[in-house]
Scaffold this motif. Structure first.
Motif, PDB file in Angstrom:
ATOM      1  N   ARG A 397      -0.651  -7.758   7.158  1.00  0.00           N
ATOM      2  CA  ARG A 397      -0.915  -6.923   6.027  1.00  0.00           C
ATOM      3  C   ARG A 397      -1.777  -7.588   5.212  1.00  0.00           C
ATOM      4  O   ARG A 397      -1.821  -9.131   5.044  1.00  0.00           O
ATOM      5  N   PHE A 398      -2.826  -6.975   4.427  1.00  0.00           N
ATOM      6  CA  PHE A 398      -3.753  -7.416   3.579  1.00  0.00           C
ATOM      7  C   PHE A 398      -3.265  -8.519   2.510  1.00  0.00           C
ATOM      8  O   PHE A 398      -4.075  -9.196   2.078  1.00  0.00           O
ATOM      9  N   ASN A 399      -2.179  -8.247   2.148  1.00  0.00           N
ATOM     10  CA  ASN A 399      -1.588  -9.257   1.118  1.00  0.00           C
ATOM     11  C   ASN A 399      -0.528 -10.075   1.580  1.00  0.00           C
ATOM     12  O   ASN A 399       0.085 -10.972   0.533  1.00  0.00           O
ATOM     13  N   GLU A 400      -0.479 -10.597   2.710  1.00  0.00           N
ATOM     14  CA  GLU A 400       0.245 -11.266   3.349  1.00  0.00           C
ATOM     15  C   GLU A 400      -0.277 -12.787   3.208  1.00  0.00           C
ATOM     16  O   GLU A 400      -1.445 -13.003   3.557  1.00  0.00           O
ATOM     17  N   ASP A 401       0.547 -13.781   2.882  1.00  0.00           N
ATOM     18  CA  ASP A 401      -0.012 -15.351   2.816  1.00  0.00           C
ATOM     19  C   ASP A 401       0.389 -15.871   4.158  1.00  0.00           C
ATOM     20  O   ASP A 401       1.426 -15.913   4.668  1.00  0.00           O
ATOM     21  N   LEU A 554      -3.797 -12.533 -13.839  1.00  0.00           N
ATOM     22  CA  LEU A 554      -3.447 -13.886 -13.388  1.00  0.00           C
ATOM     23  C   LEU A 554      -1.838 -13.814 -13.224  1.00  0.00           C
ATOM     24  O   LEU A 554      -1.385 -14.253 -12.068  1.00  0.00           O
ATOM     25  N   ILE A 555      -1.050 -13.248 -14.285  1.00  0.00           N
ATOM     26  CA  ILE A 555       0.412 -12.992 -13.974  1.00  0.00           C
ATOM     27  C   ILE A 555       0.703 -12.215 -13.105  1.00  0.00           C
ATOM     28  O   ILE A 555       1.705 -12.541 -12.030  1.00  0.00           O
ATOM     29  N   LEU A 556      -0.065 -11.063 -12.637  1.00  0.00           N
ATOM     30  CA  LEU A 556       0.511 -10.138 -11.588  1.00  0.00           C
ATOM     31  C   LEU A 556       0.117 -10.751 -10.319  1.00  0.00           C
ATOM     32  O   LEU A 556       1.021 -10.629  -9.476  1.00  0.00           O
ATOM     33  N   ILE A 557      -0.799 -11.379 -10.109  1.00  0.00           N
ATOM     34  CA  ILE A 557      -1.282 -11.848  -8.705  1.00  0.00           C
ATOM     35  C   ILE A 557      -0.217 -13.203  -8.386  1.00  0.00           C
ATOM     36  O   ILE A 557       0.161 -13.671  -7.539  1.00  0.00           O
ATOM     37  N   MET A 558       0.375 -13.707  -9.576  1.00  0.00           N
ATOM     38  CA  MET A 558       1.056 -15.028  -9.267  1.00  0.00           C
ATOM     39  C   MET A 558       2.549 -14.496  -8.975  1.00  0.00           C
ATOM     40  O   MET A 558       3.105 -15.199  -8.314  1.00  0.00           O
ATOM     41  N   ARG A 559       2.793 -13.282  -9.403  1.00  0.00           N
ATOM     42  CA  ARG A 559       4.235 -12.709  -9.260  1.00  0.00           C
ATOM     43  C   ARG A 559       4.411 -11.666  -8.327  1.00  0.00           C
ATOM     44  O   ARG A 559       5.826 -11.380  -7.982  1.00  0.00           O
ATOM     45  N   SER A 560       3.381 -10.910  -7.938  1.00  0.00           N
ATOM     46  CA  SER A 560       3.581  -9.849  -7.253  1.00  0.00           C
ATOM     47  C   SER A 560       2.693  -9.901  -5.932  1.00  0.00           C
ATOM     48  O   SER A 560       1.374  -9.698  -6.298  1.00  0.00           O
ATOM     49  N   GLU A 561       2.930  -9.699  -4.857  1.00  0.00           N
ATOM     50  CA  GLU A 561       1.946  -9.718  -3.652  1.00  0.00           C
ATOM     51  C   GLU A 561       1.590  -8.353  -3.696  1.00  0.00           C
ATOM     52  O   GLU A 561       0.285  -8.342  -3.044  1.00  0.00           O
ATOM     53  N   LEU A 562       2.087  -7.300  -4.155  1.00  0.00           N
ATOM     54  CA  LEU A 562       1.176  -5.939  -4.169  1.00  0.00           C
ATOM     55  C   LEU A 562      -0.027  -6.140  -4.833  1.00  0.00           C
ATOM     56  O   LEU A 562      -0.967  -5.794  -4.496  1.00  0.00           O
ATOM     57  N   TYR A 563      -0.111  -6.740  -6.268  1.00  0.00           N
ATOM     58  CA  TYR A 563      -1.205  -6.549  -7.041  1.00  0.00           C
ATOM     59  C   TYR A 563      -2.188  -7.988  -6.544  1.00  0.00           C
ATOM     60  O   TYR A 563      -3.529  -7.654  -6.575  1.00  0.00           O
ATOM     61  N   ARG A 564      -1.571  -8.837  -5.954  1.00  0.00           N
ATOM     62  CA  ARG A 564      -2.265 -10.038  -5.526  1.00  0.00           C
ATOM     63  C   ARG A 564      -3.419  -9.479  -4.300  1.00  0.00           C
ATOM     64  O   ARG A 564      -4.644  -9.771  -4.175  1.00  0.00           O
TER      65      ARG A 564
END
Length: 643
Positions: A397-401, A554-564
């Motif tokens: 999925r596009f947002n998975e690390d 920055l806060i959203l991408i740090m805490r939520s994979e959806l927004y990252r």
């Protein structure tokens, strides 16, 4: 929710919707459970009362090995039942019906939690799935029955050998079963840590199974072994390695094919009966070492090389990945040189089965080699591979690390699963720095290397003053410090600024202590960002019916994979606003907003069962980081305290 993919020898036709004998391309596993009567299950309390009299025809007690070596605690997610269901259960008159309803409700809750895979361990006869709620299930590879639940709680780690299994609990106890552990009743778990003679050395911090033996590392850094001592593995056809804190490597067991890496001079010595130091090991830090039936593979990290991590192998020519000529075994650890590993392609994870190996790199490459008769390499065929080849990785999925993917290779099968780690605010901030996403300020090291950082984080982590020039002075002081440091030292400085963790490098921390908010907890720093209404900082809007909520990206991408994933995806839509479709109530969303910044629950909001249910769904919707403590735990604890 976790994805788990399987390929290889198919002994799970009831759980995998495919009745082929071999699965040669990765397919998804659907884990299902069958209700079982608790009275028919094994009882953990009975296991704990077992003694050494049950172990016969083998090693009676764990034997301390002449070697010393230098735990994160997870909370078990507490599931509470809805008040309505509790009232229903209370008015049920017949005990049988009451028990049936309790089991049904328990299984429903457990199934939801058990989707979060923490670890998979597999071998010839069995496979264990460990979940993040500290529970586990077991598949017997020669059975078509549903998986059985292991009746042990608070499990920290599982390990499966050829005919033995071991389970480590968060309390430091080890339960094991198998032919070589408990010959009289090999299917029953017993507490083997309680068999250690020294009662002060019974808290276990790590475990590992080999083919016929189990090894325990105690909190006092002593190592014990239990099981079969065939081929002097305690001190089978398999081998055993120990690595100490000085990066000295020792091994013992069967040295056939040179798989211990002892060199040509000892290639004819097949049984190594004592732990023997391995000479001529690669330079660098040994990250991991794993053994197959005829070969061994070592992962070594070296900060001064590119890529930083490399694989080294020794042993049988067919399986070691070195591509040597027939019958040309390798007796010392030798680098697996392959163009697939070049161009800054660091190795993130690898797993060794009996005769095959899988490797994952930072560039999302899946690489494998070795025996492939059952399709366990996932190449789409059954051709053996003596040298590493690239394998088509199932689409992410596009947002998975990619770094959160892990492997487990067994006798003739392989698993790939997605398992993001638990984190806290400090760790999330360090990850934000390392990812280099949306950086907007740069610094030069003593050698002219560029390090990028985030103005927003530095603004709140450096000493603040109403005078903006004062903050700029702190930036300049930081520039001066970085200009005299190496790239490694500079990275450590920024990690300490972001996290306020002085333990990363206490000496360097003393140099920056005067310019940072060293006495302020990270939660308090984040709350300041939460309270600040500066629109230049809060550059993204989540729009709801009742109002607009503003966040820094920055806060959203740090805490939520959806927004990252949303912010980093390649799309023409560069708007700074999104409509919220989460269906959270106003109070639930306010709790979500506050937690995103602080990892805490807003005091003034009363927690209800409805809020808990909403945010349990919201955690999945927003794909929130699995923090410790996590949002769900915090909600339940506050709800309990209120009542």
């Amino acid at each position: 929710m976790n994805d788990c993919l399987f390929f290889g020898w198919n002994k799970y036709p009831k759980h995998i919707e495919n009745e082929q004998d071999s699965i040669i391309k990765p397919i998804q596993i659907k884990i299902q459970f069958k209700n079982q009567n608790k009275n028919q299950n094994q009882n953990q309390n009975q296991n704990q009362n077992q003694n050494q009299n049950q172990i016969e025809n083998g090693i009676l007690k764990p034997i301390k090995m002449k070697f010393e070596k230098e735990k994160e605690k997870e909370k078990e997610i507490q599931i509470i039942k809805q008040k309505e269901k509790e009232k229903e259960i209370q008015i049920i008159k017949q005990n049988e019906n009451e028990n049936e309803n309790e089991i049904e409700n328990e299984n429903e809750n457990e199934n939801e939690n058990e989707k979060q895979i923490k670890q998979i361990s597999t071998s010839f006869f069995s496979t264990i799935f460990l979940f993040k709620n500290g529970k586990a299930i077991e598949y017997l590879n020669d059975s078509k029955q549903n998986p059985s639940k292991i009746q042990i709680e608070n499990i920290q780690k599982v390990t499966v050998g050829f005919e033995n299994e071991a389970i480590l609990t968060k309390e430091g106890n080890v339960f094991a079963k198998g032919r070589d552990i408990n010959p009289k009743n090999p299917k029953e778990f017993i507490n083997i840590s309680s068999l250690i003679e020294d009662k002060n050395d019974r808290i276990i911090q790590d475990i590992v199974c080999s083919r016929f033996s189990i090894y325990l590392l105690t909190s006092n850094n002593n190592v014990y072994g239990i099981g079969s001592n065939e081929s002097s593995q305690l001190g089978s056809n398999y081998i055993f390695f120990l690595l100490n804190s000085n990066q000295e490597l020792f091994g013992c067991g069967n040295n056939q094919y040179g798989k211990l890496g002892l060199g040509k001079s000892k290639r004819k010595k097949l049984k190594i009966k004592k732990l023997t130091k391995i000479q001529n090991i690669p330079k660098g830090k040994i990250i991991d070492i794993q053994c197959g039936a005829a070969f061994s593979i070592m992962l070594v990290e070296n900060e001064n090389q590119n890529p930083k991590r490399k694989l080294y192998s020794c042993g049988g020519w067919e399986d070691n990945g070195l591509g040597k000529d027939e019958d040309e075994d390798t007796y010392e650890f030798t680098e697996i040189k392959k163009s697939l590993f070049e161009n800054d392609d660091n190795i993130l994870d690898f797993s060794v089965g009996i005769n095959h190996t899988l490797i994952l790199t930072s560039n999302s490459k899946l690489i494998g080699f070795g025996y492939n008769y059952y399709g366990q390499l996932g190449t789409g065929d059954t051709n053996d591979q003596s040298i590493p080849i690239q394998i088509k990785l199932p689409k992410l999925r596009f947002n998975e690390d990619i770094s959160n993917y892990h492997f487990s290779c067994g006798f003739n099968k392989s698993f790939i699963y997605y398992s993001p780690p638990f984190s806290n605010l400090e760790e999330d901030l360090i990850k934000l720095f390392k990812r280099k996403e949306f950086c907007d300020i740069s610094f030069k090291t003593e050698n002219g290397e560029i390090i990028e950082a985030h103005k927003l984080i530095l603004k709140y982590r450096l000493n603040q003053n109403e005078n903006q020039n004062q903050n700029q002075n702190e930036i300049e002081k930081l520039q001066e410090i970085i200009s005299s440091k190496s790239i490694k030292e500079s990275n450590q400085i920024f990690e300490m600024i972001y996290s306020n963790n002085s333990k990363i490098n206490p000496k360097l921390y003393s140099e920056i202590k005067e310019i940072i908010n060293s006495n302020e907890k990270i939660e308090e720093t984040m709350k300041k960002i939460y309270l600040n209404e500066n629109e230049n900082e809060k550059d993204f809007i989540i729009e709801r019916k009742e109002k607009q909520y503003k966040f820094p990206k920055l806060i959203l991408i740090m805490r939520s994979e959806l927004y990252r994933g949303m912010f980093l995806s390649v799309t023409e839509d560069k708007s700074n606003k999104v409509t919220d479709y989460s269906e959270l109530s106003n109070k639930s969303f306010q709790l979500f907003e506050y937690w995103i910044y602080s990892n805490q629950i807003k005091d003034e909001i009363e927690i209800t069962q409805e809020i808990i249910d909403e945010l349990e769904t919201g955690i999945d919707y927003f794909q929130l980081n699995q923090t410790n403590p996590n949002l769900f735990d915090l909600l339940i604890n506050k709800f309990k305290n209120q009542n």
